[in-house]
Scaffold this motif. Structure first.
Motif, short mmCIF file in Angstrom:
data_model
loop_
_atom_site.label_atom_id
_atom_site.label_comp_id
_atom_site.label_asym_id
_atom_site.label_seq_id
_atom_site.Cartn_x
_atom_site.Cartn_y
_atom_site.Cartn_z
N LYS A 122 2.01 4.90 1.00
CA LYS A 122 1.88 5.80 2.15
C LYS A 122 2.01 7.26 1.69
N LYS A 143 0.85 -1.18 0.00
CA LYS A 143 0.00 0.00 0.00
C LYS A 143 0.89 1.24 0.00
N ARG A 155 -4.08 4.96 -0.51
CA ARG A 155 -3.51 4.63 0.80
C ARG A 155 -4.11 3.37 1.41
N ASP A 156 -5.32 3.00 1.00
CA ASP A 156 -6.01 1.84 1.57
C ASP A 156 -5.98 0.63 0.65
N ARG A 186 -6.48 9.39 -1.06
CA ARG A 186 -7.45 8.59 -0.30
C ARG A 186 -7.60 7.18 -0.85
N ASN A 191 -8.33 -2.71 -3.49
CA ASN A 191 -8.76 -2.65 -2.09
C ASN A 191 -9.41 -3.98 -1.75
#
Length: 431
Positions: free
Chosen positions: A40, A38, A331-332, A328, A353
């Motif tokens: 950062k 992921k 990052r996940d 947004r 995701n």
């Protein structure tokens, strides 16, 4: 023009493109079997910290960035031109405390600033250090062969004093970066660490080169003395820009050569706060995408306040909406391997995701022509496909653009000139 009429015209223009054939499109393969880490994201406030700290919205801004938006790193300044007991440092302490209040786990990255944070914010190379820190006629503890003729004993003592000062005020530093766009040698780096007393438990960040090419040239030599490799992404040291068709090759080269995590530590191509144009949003995104695809660990956004969110807490509309969509979503989600597009003005970044079974695809098109992208998805069966994607350009902010065709194998997407598009597709089954 009435905005509703303009939007209707744009929608009809998109529908008219449905006659395009696959032969006229650019193929992109996204492979769900190639999942990575992921991505950062971090906030920078080194040379804009004064305005942020003095703002009535200072705490709200920290709450938004480090809690609500989930930024995990705060790149904050070391002002070598100021003694550590200078009251100006109270502003640094204040924001560090507010960042930790918003998110106790936020990483505080102290990095030497190319300025004093106030009157002189264009102090590069040796000019960021006071005369008292440069070697003169002294013999004891001062080797005139050091970078900038800098007294590294004095600099090491200053950094120790800075860390102790912050600690006494309840702020523990996590990462330390003594060099910022400085051509420090392995000998300089090693000597400074030896002379410091407070660096042992810190993540030692280095390189932080102005030029990506210079970072590539130096990483082998320096990495044994560092814990994290940082690079900026400007022109190379010969004064020539790296051709866009070689961007991915260069970032991949840095990541491959490094045995330590690599960060893009100063992303800045979205320009100053007063400039909110689609071309700079797209210019920034294509550079973020190529670095992310190379396998870097994270990105730090230069002067996040005020260039993306103003000192007054108000978003810089187009840039904020587009950049924060990228932040947004990425990052996940795990990055997904994808093929390089033929046109060097089009960059694609994909992520998955797993919690929501969603495949996200970002496309930055800086080309002067609209582009039709044939996205083929391997390694997974797609579920209910959307009929539209989000679009950012000079006339639209997070509005919709039609997808011409869609199937369980991918979609055909038209991206207008100088624009950023994002499409999200459910994955019903991983093969």
């Amino acid at each position: 023009m009435n905005p509703n009429v303009g939007y209707l015209f744009f929608w009809l223009w998109i529908i008219s493109l449905s006659a395009f054939s696959h032969a006229e499109s650019i193929e992109a393969i996204v492979d769900l079997e190639r999942l990575g880490t992921k991505l950062k994201h971090g906030v920078d406030g080194k040379l804009s910290l004064k305005g942020w700290a003095d703002s009535p919205q200072a705490e709200d801004l920290c709450q938004v960035l480090f809690d609500e938006e989930g930024f995990s790193v705060f790149r904050m300044p070391i002002y070598a031109m100021r003694p550590v007991d200078d009251p100006f440092y109270d502003k640094v302490v204040k924001l560090a405390q507010l960042a930790r209040k918003a998110n106790p786990q936020v990483i505080l990255f102290a990095s030497v600033a190319n300025g004093d944070g106030d009157q002189d914010n264009n102090l590069h190379n040796k000019h960021k250090f006071p005369l008292s820190m440069l070697c003169g006629d002294e013999k004891k503890g001062c080797d005139n062969g050091r970078i900038y003729n800098l007294d590294l004993d004095a600099y090491a003592a200053y950094l120790d004093d800075f860390i102790r000062m912050m600690d006494k005020k309840g702020v523990s530093i996590d990462w330390i970066g003594p060099w910022n766009e400085d051509n420090a040698s392995r000998r300089d780096v090693a000597y400074l660490w030896r002379r410091m007393e407070e660096e042992k438990d810190l993540v030692r960040v280095g390189l932080e080169t102005w030029a990506l090419q210079r970072g590539i040239e130096k990483v082998r030599s320096l990495q044994s003395k560092l814990d994290l490799i940082g690079s900026h992404f400007y022109d190379d040291e010969q004064g020539k820009a790296i051709p866009k068709k070689r961007w991915d090759e260069k970032w991949q080269q840095l990541v491959k050569l490094s045995k330590k995590p690599v960060w893009f530590t100063e992303a800045t191509d979205y320009k100053e706060a007063e400039i909110d144009e689609a071309k700079y949003l797209v210019k920034a995104l294509e550079r973020l995408i190529v670095a992310a695809n190379a396998g870097i660990e994270g990105i730090i956004y230069y002067q996040t306040v005020p260039r993306i969110i103003g000192y007054d807490g108000k978003p810089v509309s187009l840039k904020h909406s587009g950049l924060f969509n990228f932040i947004r979503k990425s990052r996940d989600a795990h990055r997904v391997g994808s093929t390089r597009l033929e046109n060097p003005n089009i960059w694609l970044y994909a992520h998955y995701n797993e919690a929501e079974n969603l495949l996200g695809i970002h496309i930055a098109n800086s080309d002067s022509s609209k582009q039709t992208i044939d996205i083929q998805v391997h390694g997974g069966k797609l579920g209910q496909l959307p009929k539209e994607a989000s679009l950012w350009n000079e006339s639209q902010t997070d509005e919709s653009v039609s997808i011409i065709e869609a199937s369980d194998e991918g979609c055909l997407l038209v991206v207008p000139p100088v624009s950023y598009a994002y499409v999200e597709i459910s994955v019903s089954q991983m093969r």
